[in-house]
Design a protein around this motif. Structure first.
Motif, PDB file in Angstrom:
ATOM      1  N   SER A   1       0.841  -1.208   0.000  1.00  0.00           N
ATOM      2  CA  SER A   1       0.000   0.000   0.000  1.00  0.00           C
ATOM      3  C   SER A   1       0.870   1.250   0.000  1.00  0.00           C
ATOM      4  O   SER A   1       1.991   1.254   0.507  1.00  0.00           O
ATOM      5  CB  SER A   1      -0.911   0.011   1.237  1.00  0.00           C
ATOM      6  N   GLN A   2       0.319   2.303  -0.568  1.00  0.00           N
ATOM      7  CA  GLN A   2       1.008   3.590  -0.601  1.00  0.00           C
ATOM      8  C   GLN A   2       0.211   4.601   0.237  1.00  0.00           C
ATOM      9  O   GLN A   2      -0.978   4.811   0.021  1.00  0.00           O
ATOM     10  CB  GLN A   2       1.138   4.091  -2.039  1.00  0.00           C
ATOM     11  N   TYR A   3       0.917   5.197   1.197  1.00  0.00           N
ATOM     12  CA  TYR A   3       0.289   6.204   2.061  1.00  0.00           C
ATOM     13  C   TYR A   3       0.752   7.594   1.633  1.00  0.00           C
ATOM     14  O   TYR A   3       1.924   7.814   1.330  1.00  0.00           O
ATOM     15  CB  TYR A   3       0.679   5.971   3.518  1.00  0.00           C
ATOM     16  N   ARG A   4      -0.205   8.562   1.597  1.00  0.00           N
ATOM     17  CA  ARG A   4       0.133   9.940   1.257  1.00  0.00           C
ATOM     18  C   ARG A   4      -0.575  10.898   2.217  1.00  0.00           C
ATOM     19  O   ARG A   4      -1.708  10.642   2.651  1.00  0.00           O
ATOM     20  CB  ARG A   4      -0.275  10.283  -0.179  1.00  0.00           C
ATOM     21  N   TRP A   5       0.111  11.992   2.516  1.00  0.00           N
ATOM     22  CA  TRP A   5      -0.440  13.028   3.405  1.00  0.00           C
ATOM     23  C   TRP A   5      -0.061  14.389   2.858  1.00  0.00           C
ATOM     24  O   TRP A   5       1.083  14.643   2.468  1.00  0.00           O
ATOM     25  CB  TRP A   5       0.124  12.843   4.803  1.00  0.00           C
ATOM     26  N   LEU A   6      -1.059  15.290   2.807  1.00  0.00           N
ATOM     27  CA  LEU A   6      -0.854  16.648   2.280  1.00  0.00           C
ATOM     28  C   LEU A   6      -1.476  17.644   3.246  1.00  0.00           C
ATOM     29  O   LEU A   6      -2.599  17.449   3.710  1.00  0.00           O
ATOM     30  CB  LEU A   6      -1.500  16.777   0.896  1.00  0.00           C
ATOM     31  N   ASP A   7      -0.734  18.705   3.538  1.00  0.00           N
ATOM     32  CA  ASP A   7      -1.235  19.729   4.460  1.00  0.00           C
ATOM     33  C   ASP A   7      -0.872  21.117   3.937  1.00  0.00           C
ATOM     34  O   ASP A   7       0.260  21.342   3.471  1.00  0.00           O
ATOM     35  CB  ASP A   7      -0.628  19.527   5.849  1.00  0.00           C
ATOM     36  N   VAL A   8      -1.819  22.053   4.015  1.00  0.00           N
ATOM     37  CA  VAL A   8      -1.543  23.433   3.627  1.00  0.00           C
ATOM     38  C   VAL A   8      -1.986  24.350   4.761  1.00  0.00           C
ATOM     39  O   VAL A   8      -3.047  24.162   5.349  1.00  0.00           O
ATOM     40  CB  VAL A   8      -2.267  23.822   2.311  1.00  0.00           C
ATOM     41  N   GLY A   9      -1.122  25.319   5.080  1.00  0.00           N
ATOM     42  CA  GLY A   9      -1.433  26.263   6.145  1.00  0.00           C
ATOM     43  C   GLY A   9      -1.175  27.695   5.702  1.00  0.00           C
ATOM     44  O   GLY A   9      -0.229  27.971   4.962  1.00  0.00           O
ATOM     45  N   TYR A  10      -2.054  28.621   6.147  1.00  0.00           N
ATOM     46  CA  TYR A  10      -1.916  30.038   5.813  1.00  0.00           C
ATOM     47  C   TYR A  10      -1.788  30.858   7.092  1.00  0.00           C
ATOM     48  O   TYR A  10      -2.464  30.596   8.083  1.00  0.00           O
ATOM     49  CB  TYR A  10      -3.151  30.546   5.069  1.00  0.00           C
ATOM     50  N   THR A  11      -0.936  31.887   7.050  1.00  0.00           N
ATOM     51  CA  THR A  11      -0.847  32.852   8.137  1.00  0.00           C
ATOM     52  C   THR A  11      -0.758  34.248   7.531  1.00  0.00           C
ATOM     53  O   THR A  11       0.100  34.496   6.672  1.00  0.00           O
ATOM     54  CB  THR A  11       0.394  32.610   9.023  1.00  0.00           C
ATOM     55  N   ARG A  12      -1.669  35.127   7.956  1.00  0.00           N
ATOM     56  CA  ARG A  12      -1.708  36.493   7.400  1.00  0.00           C
ATOM     57  C   ARG A  12      -1.331  37.500   8.491  1.00  0.00           C
ATOM     58  O   ARG A  12      -1.733  37.365   9.642  1.00  0.00           O
ATOM     59  CB  ARG A  12      -3.113  36.805   6.871  1.00  0.00           C
ATOM     60  N   PHE A  13      -0.581  38.531   8.087  1.00  0.00           N
ATOM     61  CA  PHE A  13      -0.121  39.546   9.028  1.00  0.00           C
ATOM     62  C   PHE A  13      -0.637  40.927   8.624  1.00  0.00           C
ATOM     63  O   PHE A  13      -0.482  41.341   7.473  1.00  0.00           O
ATOM     64  CB  PHE A  13       1.407  39.574   9.083  1.00  0.00           C
ATOM     65  N   ASP A  14      -1.237  41.631   9.580  1.00  0.00           N
ATOM     66  CA  ASP A  14      -1.697  42.999   9.343  1.00  0.00           C
ATOM     67  C   ASP A  14      -0.549  43.969   9.578  1.00  0.00           C
ATOM     68  O   ASP A  14       0.414  43.659  10.287  1.00  0.00           O
ATOM     69  CB  ASP A  14      -2.850  43.357  10.288  1.00  0.00           C
ATOM     70  N   SER A  15      -0.654  45.159   9.002  1.00  0.00           N
ATOM     71  CA  SER A  15       0.340  46.199   9.251  1.00  0.00           C
ATOM     72  C   SER A  15       0.053  46.815  10.614  1.00  0.00           C
ATOM     73  O   SER A  15      -1.101  46.997  11.006  1.00  0.00           O
ATOM     74  CB  SER A  15       0.269  47.281   8.161  1.00  0.00           C
ATOM     75  N   ASP A  16       1.121  47.132  11.343  1.00  0.00           N
ATOM     76  CA  ASP A  16       0.985  47.690  12.687  1.00  0.00           C
ATOM     77  C   ASP A  16       2.041  48.780  12.861  1.00  0.00           C
ATOM     78  O   ASP A  16       3.206  48.574  12.542  1.00  0.00           O
ATOM     79  CB  ASP A  16       1.182  46.584  13.735  1.00  0.00           C
ATOM     80  N   GLN A  17       1.616  49.938  13.372  1.00  0.00           N
ATOM     81  CA  GLN A  17       2.524  51.072  13.515  1.00  0.00           C
ATOM     82  C   GLN A  17       3.750  50.731  14.354  1.00  0.00           C
ATOM     83  O   GLN A  17       4.859  51.173  14.068  1.00  0.00           O
ATOM     84  CB  GLN A  17       1.781  52.256  14.156  1.00  0.00           C
ATOM     85  N   SER A  18       3.560  49.925  15.393  1.00  0.00           N
ATOM     86  CA  SER A  18       4.668  49.604  16.291  1.00  0.00           C
ATOM     87  C   SER A  18       5.437  48.350  15.868  1.00  0.00           C
ATOM     88  O   SER A  18       6.603  48.184  16.222  1.00  0.00           O
ATOM     89  CB  SER A  18       4.157  49.414  17.729  1.00  0.00           C
ATOM     90  N   LEU A  19       4.793  47.457  15.089  1.00  0.00           N
ATOM     91  CA  LEU A  19       5.425  46.194  14.706  1.00  0.00           C
ATOM     92  C   LEU A  19       5.963  46.180  13.279  1.00  0.00           C
ATOM     93  O   LEU A  19       6.770  45.327  12.925  1.00  0.00           O
ATOM     94  CB  LEU A  19       4.433  45.037  14.889  1.00  0.00           C
ATOM     95  N   GLY A  20       5.484  47.099  12.436  1.00  0.00           N
ATOM     96  CA  GLY A  20       5.940  47.153  11.050  1.00  0.00           C
ATOM     97  C   GLY A  20       4.834  46.783  10.073  1.00  0.00           C
ATOM     98  O   GLY A  20       3.706  46.457  10.465  1.00  0.00           O
ATOM     99  N   SER A  21       5.158  46.805   8.794  1.00  0.00           N
ATOM    100  CA  SER A  21       4.171  46.491   7.758  1.00  0.00           C
ATOM    101  C   SER A  21       3.867  44.997   7.746  1.00  0.00           C
ATOM    102  O   SER A  21       4.651  44.179   8.243  1.00  0.00           O
ATOM    103  CB  SER A  21       4.681  46.919   6.384  1.00  0.00           C
ATOM    104  N   GLY A  22       2.721  44.657   7.155  1.00  0.00           N
ATOM    105  CA  GLY A  22       2.346  43.254   7.065  1.00  0.00           C
ATOM    106  C   GLY A  22       3.372  42.443   6.288  1.00  0.00           C
ATOM    107  O   GLY A  22       3.689  41.302   6.651  1.00  0.00           O
TER     108      GLY A  22
END
Length: 273
Positions: free
Chosen positions: A114-135
């Motif tokens: 048998s052949q086993y396969r696994w696929l995963d996709v993840g997203y992370t979005r960053f907002d712009s913040d005056q004290s932390l910097g641009s997105g």
């Protein structure tokens, strides 16, 4: 007695003169203090600091549905016999900031194992913040962290990393081997950044019951194909509202406008008669 009265008047008059001079002197000092205070106030206003420049606005304000970010045909090719065709969404307190989806399946090939396969996709979005910097700046920092995290996977063997061209604004491919459940797995992870969004896609596989471990080349090819689709989904989601109408829609719009113009001309003609 009559001669002493004029003398007394002169003495009283002379005694009054210093009192007047003192009063005049006080009045002059008060005016000087007023000028000093006014100058001090003006100096304080001139030393005010200018406001700080605002950071660049974030390019993307939302994320795509991770379970719909990769084409069904691609899922069928990469994860045969997937348990859930539509994928399993990961938990998140805010899907516009962080989201993920995964697929896994075991393809039974009879006597060949048998052949086993696994696929995963993840997203992370960053907002712009005056004290932390641009997105984009914050996403770039996270992009670097995710690459380092992937390369440091526990138990990983023969770890290699290289740039992955044509995926987002920047992308890195990390490959390695991993042994678990008494089987050898081949892993490929693509970490990519587009604007203020970081995409992390992992694809791996193993052979069970005597089946061979999939080649690293096949796993890499599948991971890159899925990563391109995942990144394209981000850009499509952000530009959906600004996208021009499809060709068929445009033709329908032109036809509708022509009907309206014809009706208007007909109504004008009736009014003139």
């Amino acid at each position: 007695m009559h001669r002493s009265a004029p003398r007394l008047s002169r003495i009283l008059a002379c005694a009054a003169v210093p009192v007047m001079l003192v009063a005049v002197g006080c009045s002059s000092d008060s005016g000087s203090d007023g000028k000093k205070n006014a100058g001090s106030s003006s100096s304080g206003t001139a030393s005010a600091k200018p406001s700080e420049p605002t950071v660049e606005a974030a390019k993307f304000t939302d994320l795509p549905d991770p379970c719909a970010s990769i084409a069904k045909k691609t899922i069928e090719d990469l994860v045969p016999e997937a348990k859930k065709k539509g994928g399993t969404a990961g938990g998140s307190s805010d899907l516009s900031v962080r989201s993920s989806c995964s697929w896994n399946g075991l393809d039974d090939q009879g006597v060949k194992g048998s052949q086993y396969r696994w696929l995963d996709v993840g997203y992370t979005r960053f907002d712009s913040d005056q004290s932390l910097g641009s997105g984009a700046e914050r996403a770039t920092a996270d992009y670097t962290k995710q690459i380092a995290k992937t390369k440091a996977a526990e138990g990983a063997k023969k770890v290699a990393a290289e740039p992955a061209a044509g995926i987002g604004e920047e992308a890195t491919l990390v490959t390695y081997g991993l042994s678990k459940t008494d089987e050898d797995f081949a892993y490929a992870t693509v970490v990519a950044r587009t604007g203020n969004v970081v995409v992390t896609l992992t694809y791996n596989g193993a052979g069970y019951a005597g089946a061979k471990t999939p080649s690293s080349g096949d796993i890499v090819k599948g991971a890159q194909k899925a990563a391109k689709e995942a990144v394209a989904a981000v850009e499509k989601t952000a530009g959906a509202e600004d996208a021009p109408p499809a060709k068929g829609d445009a033709e329908d719009t032109k036809a509708e406008d022509a009907k309206k113009d014809a009706k208007k001309d007909s109504d004008d003609a009736k009014g003139d008669s």
